[in-house]
Design an enzyme around this catalytic site. Structure first.
Site, PDB file in Angstrom:
ATOM      1  N   TRP A  39     -20.153 -10.114  -8.561  1.00 33.26           N
ATOM      2  CA  TRP A  39     -19.894 -11.041  -7.454  1.00 33.26           C
ATOM      3  C   TRP A  39     -21.179 -11.730  -6.999  1.00 33.26           C
ATOM      4  CZ3 TRP A  39     -21.545 -11.647  -2.414  1.00 33.26           C
ATOM      5  CH2 TRP A  39     -20.789 -12.514  -1.612  1.00 33.26           C
ATOM      6  N   HIS A  40     -22.275 -11.007  -7.055  1.00 34.86           N
ATOM      7  CA  HIS A  40     -23.528 -11.549  -6.541  1.00 34.86           C
ATOM      8  C   HIS A  40     -24.179 -12.566  -7.474  1.00 34.86           C
ATOM      9  CE1 HIS A  40     -23.260  -8.260  -3.599  1.00 34.86           C
ATOM     10  NE2 HIS A  40     -24.052  -9.009  -2.870  1.00 34.86           N
ATOM     11  N   GLY A  41     -23.798 -12.596  -8.718  1.00 37.95           N
ATOM     12  CA  GLY A  41     -24.370 -13.602  -9.593  1.00 37.95           C
ATOM     13  C   GLY A  41     -24.071 -13.353 -11.057  1.00 37.95           C
TER      14      GLY A  41
END
Length: 476
Positions: free
Chosen positions: A324-326
């Protein structure tokens, strides 16, 4: 446009508040919607169609789910839920992860010849998760579907939180969209929360960012030229920056919402005061943690299952949290890193560490976690991790480090204090003592009145002429 820009403060937000309070209450939602769409279009007009389109899809499928439950259609509720999830997660995968996956396939198999460069729409992870939670909650019969499309679009695009969170559940604001009352206390507390968040960002987070970027320059060669203590101080500065930056945006979002009658849930609870890694994740980015808990972890079985399935559930959650963060391997490693420590605490550490040792252990785990998080280049990551243990650096310390430390020592001290609940406890003490002590009561009231104004003035002075105002969470 970011919250800590002068054009946002003196043009956009000011115009929004004037227009909002100038119209009758029944027209205020439309004012908020217009300003929210303008705000989002400011960062990329073409992606406004994506936001509106995803909202339309979720609006339609939520209504279909409700109709199927009532027996008005022959399709089952689950069919419409799956359709919505496929479309929403498919859009997220295309825009955020397609380039990453194709790049890795090309590295292994040599195809495709060219990897398309797909620009990441601002805030897509936040509003996609919000809309997914809305449809799932309708499916679970926990909220009623919104029958007016434009009101659901208001929910998904509300500029307070659509690009940087917190991830607001529809159930939190469902009643407030149509029925909210604004008191003078709401306006004051919203302004106070916003001004504190702005100061946290403009003064402390930006200062920490400058230190981190100076001591942790881009490129393997530049990193190897740094000393061991420079890497440690650089990572400590980054650790402070990422909390102050992200929590500041949550503070400002919560404050702006409060000014117009929306009450968003808290997103941070002083995470660097945690006594364990598990406790840290109960305090950090609470809206994201609770999303994965309620919509992934618990549906998989949570911890009410065998040990093997529990580990499987945790692995899925933390792989998704990293992704989700990257779209980069370091974020996946970051998720696996935390998975390892959470399992270690679950099955071995428990409460074996004393209060002091547990806090030191937790802060060190967090610090090295942010090291993995910061560097998308695995070569740079390896260089810094080795350098923090004195391997491959230009030495242990140098004069330049001392100069930077002395120059910024007060910023670092205030940044560390801002990561604790000291201010909150002092305010609570002043309120209690002020009930019986007139002097403390009067000093407290004066302080309360001048705090928002003082924070705004100091923040504006810090922003005027400043060319360095990074926003870490645009990539999400």
């Amino acid at each position: 446009m970011v919250f800590s820009s002068l054009i946002f403060l003196f043009v956009f937000l000011t115009a929004n508040l004037i227009a909002y309070f100038a119209v009758s209450p029944e027209k205020r939602n439309k004012v908020l919607l217009i300003f929210s769409l303008v705000f989002y279009a400011w960062g990329g007009p073409r992606y406004l169609l994506l936001l509106a389109g995803e909202t339309l899809v979720s609006w339609l499928f939520a209504i279909r789910i409700d109709e199927a439950r009532a027996g008005y259609t022959k399709r089952s509720e689950k069919f419409y839920l799956v359709c919505d999830l496929v479309i929403m997660l498919g859009c997220l995968a295309i825009f955020k992860y397609l380039g990453f996956f194709l790049g890795n396939i090309k590295a292994v198999f040599g195809v495709p010849k060219t990897v398309p460069g797909i620009a990441l729409p601002i805030g897509i992870s936040f509003y996609t998760f919000q809309l997914i939670s809305y449809v799932v909650d309708v499916y679970r019969n926990e909220v009623r579907p919104q029958r007016e499309y434009w009101k659901l679009l208001l929910y998904s695009s509300l500029f307070h939180q659509c690009i940087a969170g917190p991830i607001v559940r529809y159930e939190t604001v469902a009643d407030q969209i149509d029925n909210r009352k604004i008191t003078a206390n709401d306006i004051y507390m919203g302004l106070r929360r916003f001004s504190v968040g702005l100061a946290k960002k403009a003064i402390l987070a930006n200062s920490c960012a400058s230190i981190a970027d100076t001591l942790l320059p881009a490129g393997v060669a530049s990193l190897k030229a740094q000393t061991t203590l420079e890497m440690w101080l650089g990572m400590i500065a980054y650790m402070l920056q990422i909390y102050l930056d992200f929590s500041a945006y949550s503070d400002m979002a919560i404050g702006m919402g409060r000014m117009v009658g929306f009450h968003y849930d808290e997103n941070f609870n002083y995470p660097y005061m945690a006594t364990s890694v598990n406790n840290f994740w109960r305090r950090w980015h609470i809206s994201l943690s609770s999303f994965f808990r309620d919509y992934v972890y618990i549906p998989l079985g949570g911890n009410r299952c065998s040990t093997a399935k529990y580990i499987r559930n945790m692995a899925i959650v933390w792989f998704l949290t990293g992704m989700w963060h990257g779209a980069s391997w370091n974020y996946i490693f970051w998720g696996i890193y935390y998975l390892g420590f959470l399992l270690l605490e679950k099955f071995y550490l428990g409460g074996r560490l004393g209060p002091v040792a547990s806090r030191i252990y937790t802060l060190l785990v967090i610090l090295f976690g942010w090291t993995i998080f910061r560097f998308e280049s695995l070569r740079e990551l390896g260089t810094v991790l080795a350098g923090m243990f004195g391997i491959g650096t230009s030495g242990f310390a140098n004069m330049a480090l001392g100069t930077i430390f002395v120059k910024n020592i007060f910023f670092l001290i205030f940044a560390c204090i801002a990561c604790t609940d000291l201010g909150k406890r002092l305010r609570k003490w002043a309120i209690e003592v002020g009930k019986v002590n007139p002097l403390v009561f009067n000093v407290f009231n004066v302080t309360e009145m001048i705090t928002p104004v003082l924070m705004l003035v100091i923040s504006v002075l810090a922003l005027v002429g400043a060319s360095y105002n990074p926003f870490l969470y645009f990539q999400f």
